[in-house]
Design a protein around this motif. Sequence first.
Motif, PDB file in Angstrom:
ATOM      1  N   LYS A  10       0.987  -1.422  -0.043  1.00 39.44           N
ATOM      2  CA  LYS A  10       0.250  -0.062  -0.166  1.00 39.44           C
ATOM      3  C   LYS A  10       1.035   1.225   0.296  1.00 39.44           C
ATOM      4  N   GLY A  11       1.753   1.355  -0.123  1.00 40.75           N
ATOM      5  CA  GLY A  11       2.740   2.181  -0.208  1.00 40.75           C
ATOM      6  C   GLY A  11       3.578   2.953   1.156  1.00 40.75           C
ATOM      7  N   ASP A  12       2.869   2.632   1.791  1.00 36.41           N
ATOM      8  CA  ASP A  12       4.062   2.628   3.576  1.00 36.41           C
ATOM      9  C   ASP A  12       3.082   1.460   4.512  1.00 36.41           C
ATOM     10  N   HIS A  13       2.498   1.185   4.269  1.00 35.08           N
ATOM     11  CA  HIS A  13       1.853  -0.579   4.699  1.00 35.08           C
ATOM     12  C   HIS A  13       2.323  -1.316   4.053  1.00 35.08           C
ATOM     13  N   LEU A  14       1.738  -2.183   4.272  1.00 31.03           N
ATOM     14  CA  LEU A  14       2.195  -4.191   3.981  1.00 31.03           C
ATOM     15  C   LEU A  14       0.688  -4.040   4.181  1.00 31.03           C
ATOM     16  N   LEU A  15      -0.494  -4.953   3.697  1.00 27.39           N
ATOM     17  CA  LEU A  15      -1.247  -6.387   4.101  1.00 27.39           C
ATOM     18  C   LEU A  15      -0.494  -7.608   4.454  1.00 27.39           C
ATOM     19  N   LEU A  16      -1.246  -8.126   5.417  1.00 29.81           N
ATOM     20  CA  LEU A  16      -0.831 -10.111   4.949  1.00 29.81           C
ATOM     21  C   LEU A  16      -2.302 -10.805   4.863  1.00 29.81           C
ATOM     22  N   LEU A  17      -2.521 -11.427   4.319  1.00 29.12           N
ATOM     23  CA  LEU A  17      -3.680 -12.311   4.623  1.00 29.12           C
ATOM     24  C   LEU A  17      -3.651 -12.906   5.463  1.00 29.12           C
ATOM     25  N   ASP A  18      -4.081 -12.498   7.218  1.00 29.82           N
ATOM     26  CA  ASP A  18      -3.358 -13.752   7.726  1.00 29.82           C
ATOM     27  C   ASP A  18      -4.025 -15.525   7.527  1.00 29.82           C
ATOM     28  N   GLN A  19      -3.214 -16.311   7.549  1.00 29.20           N
ATOM     29  CA  GLN A  19      -3.317 -17.813   7.223  1.00 29.20           C
ATOM     30  C   GLN A  19      -3.760 -18.341   8.181  1.00 29.20           C
ATOM     31  N   ARG A  20      -3.334 -18.186   9.272  1.00 27.32           N
ATOM     32  CA  ARG A  20      -3.882 -18.359  10.487  1.00 27.32           C
ATOM     33  C   ARG A  20      -4.948 -18.728  10.498  1.00 27.32           C
ATOM     34  N   GLN A  21      -5.849 -18.110  10.285  1.00 25.87           N
ATOM     35  CA  GLN A  21      -7.490 -17.104  10.912  1.00 25.87           C
ATOM     36  C   GLN A  21      -8.344 -18.626   9.312  1.00 25.87           C
ATOM     37  N   LEU A  22      -7.885 -18.895   8.768  1.00 23.74           N
ATOM     38  CA  LEU A  22      -8.588 -19.249   7.707  1.00 23.74           C
ATOM     39  C   LEU A  22      -8.600 -20.518   7.947  1.00 23.74           C
ATOM     40  N   PRO A  23     -10.047 -21.754   7.254  1.00 22.45           N
ATOM     41  CA  PRO A  23     -10.927 -20.844   6.368  1.00 22.45           C
ATOM     42  C   PRO A  23     -12.006 -20.192   6.791  1.00 22.45           C
ATOM     43  N   HIS A  24     -12.148 -19.977   8.176  1.00 22.06           N
ATOM     44  CA  HIS A  24     -13.221 -19.091   8.631  1.00 22.06           C
ATOM     45  C   HIS A  24     -12.989 -17.943   8.527  1.00 22.06           C
ATOM     46  N   THR A  25     -12.662 -17.088   8.842  1.00 17.81           N
ATOM     47  CA  THR A  25     -12.197 -15.920   8.737  1.00 17.81           C
ATOM     48  C   THR A  25     -10.954 -15.231   7.724  1.00 17.81           C
ATOM     49  N   GLU A  26     -11.437 -14.531   6.972  1.00 17.69           N
ATOM     50  CA  GLU A  26     -10.767 -13.848   5.613  1.00 17.69           C
ATOM     51  C   GLU A  26     -10.100 -11.559   6.212  1.00 17.69           C
ATOM     52  N   VAL A  27      -8.670 -12.216   6.964  1.00 19.92           N
ATOM     53  CA  VAL A  27      -8.533 -11.022   7.629  1.00 19.92           C
ATOM     54  C   VAL A  27      -7.257 -10.965   7.087  1.00 19.92           C
ATOM     55  N   PHE A  28      -6.905  -9.271   7.140  1.00 24.13           N
ATOM     56  CA  PHE A  28      -5.411  -8.445   6.576  1.00 24.13           C
ATOM     57  C   PHE A  28      -4.914  -8.343   7.951  1.00 24.13           C
ATOM     58  N   ILE A  29      -3.980  -8.618   7.728  1.00 29.43           N
ATOM     59  CA  ILE A  29      -2.985  -7.680   8.986  1.00 29.43           C
ATOM     60  C   ILE A  29      -1.818  -6.547   8.309  1.00 29.43           C
ATOM     61  N   LYS A  30      -2.442  -5.784   8.790  1.00 27.38           N
ATOM     62  CA  LYS A  30      -0.844  -4.149   8.675  1.00 27.38           C
ATOM     63  C   LYS A  30       0.126  -4.677   9.330  1.00 27.38           C
ATOM     64  N   GLN A  31       1.190  -4.413   8.160  1.00 27.85           N
ATOM     65  CA  GLN A  31       2.085  -3.978   8.723  1.00 27.85           C
ATOM     66  C   GLN A  31       2.247  -2.722   8.625  1.00 27.85           C
TER      67      GLN A  31
END
Length: 348
Positions: A10-31
């Motif tokens: 995103k230019g000044d931060h990174l979003l990662l799909l938190d694969q620990r939460q799958l398959p129940h929840t699609e959560v992106f964590i800000k880095q």
Amino acid sequence: MTNVSPIEWKGDHLLLLDQRQLPHTEVFIKQAAIEDVWNSIAALAVRGAPAIGIAAAYGLVLWSQQFQSESPSTFKTELTKQRNYLASARPTAVNLFWAIDRVLRAGLTETSVVKMKEAIRNEAVTIHREDELICQRIGEHGLKLLKDGDTILTHCNAGGIATTKYGTALAPLHLAKEKGLSISAIATETRPVLQGARLTAWELERAGIDVTLITDSMAAHVLKTRKIAAVIVGADRIVENGDTANKIGTLGLAHLAKAYNVPFFIAAPLSTIDYSIASGEDIPIEERSSEEITHWQGERVAASNINVFNPAFDVTPNELIEGIITEHGIIRSPYKENLEHLTYQPNY
């Protein structure tokens, strides 16, 4: 193909799909800092060798953006330290080291801090963009091994969420779907973290690809009683002679495939090849927390005070591998001879 992009810059931060939460929840964590990326890699929030490398590359970008000094020598010294810091997150997947070393080289070639920061950012973005094309080519070569109606067996998750798109071992399935072909998969659950059950089955079902989930201990029965065209798995490190480290359980699966006359293939980009190691005996094998085995969802399921051995990977010897599917084609034995002339070619 799943429309979830596991890594978003995103230019000044990174979003990662938190694969620990799958398959129940699609959560992106800000880095927002390099420490966030290190923690996400170590904790398996991001996993899959190519994805780990891409995330780590952006980790160096995040660090560089927060670096304040205008001294080029200080920047270069600290950049090397930060490279080493990220390298400590996980020891087996060579794509991690390949990506951060590539970013490091890009930065060290410049003379001013401004230019070094720009070079680091550009190199990380390039690595990210290249991965999609590489995976597509792996899929195209892998698809040549299969025909409409075939079924493959796969282990762990080497799909789109372990890369930028398509994946490695799962790339032929996604491309077959795009071409209107019907190729199905049998996925092992992949103990102890269940990447096959949580991730591979979810990804393929979401993409409309026929997938059947089995426990790891069912693989022999399936290979004996079902018509399996090939076993295709990913890789975390391939060494000079073709020996390959992949998720624990791969070695047993390779022996089973040989016993039942089913061809066993590795699918991986050339960046996964580590020419500095002669054979699989010298590949460092990560050992993880005993709680991955003794606990489930925070609850203990094994007896207390027992010894636990939890290697995350094993090494499949080259003689069990029918071929290595790369972006440059399918490499076959003799591996040392046929791998030695291949080099990763960025920006192609």
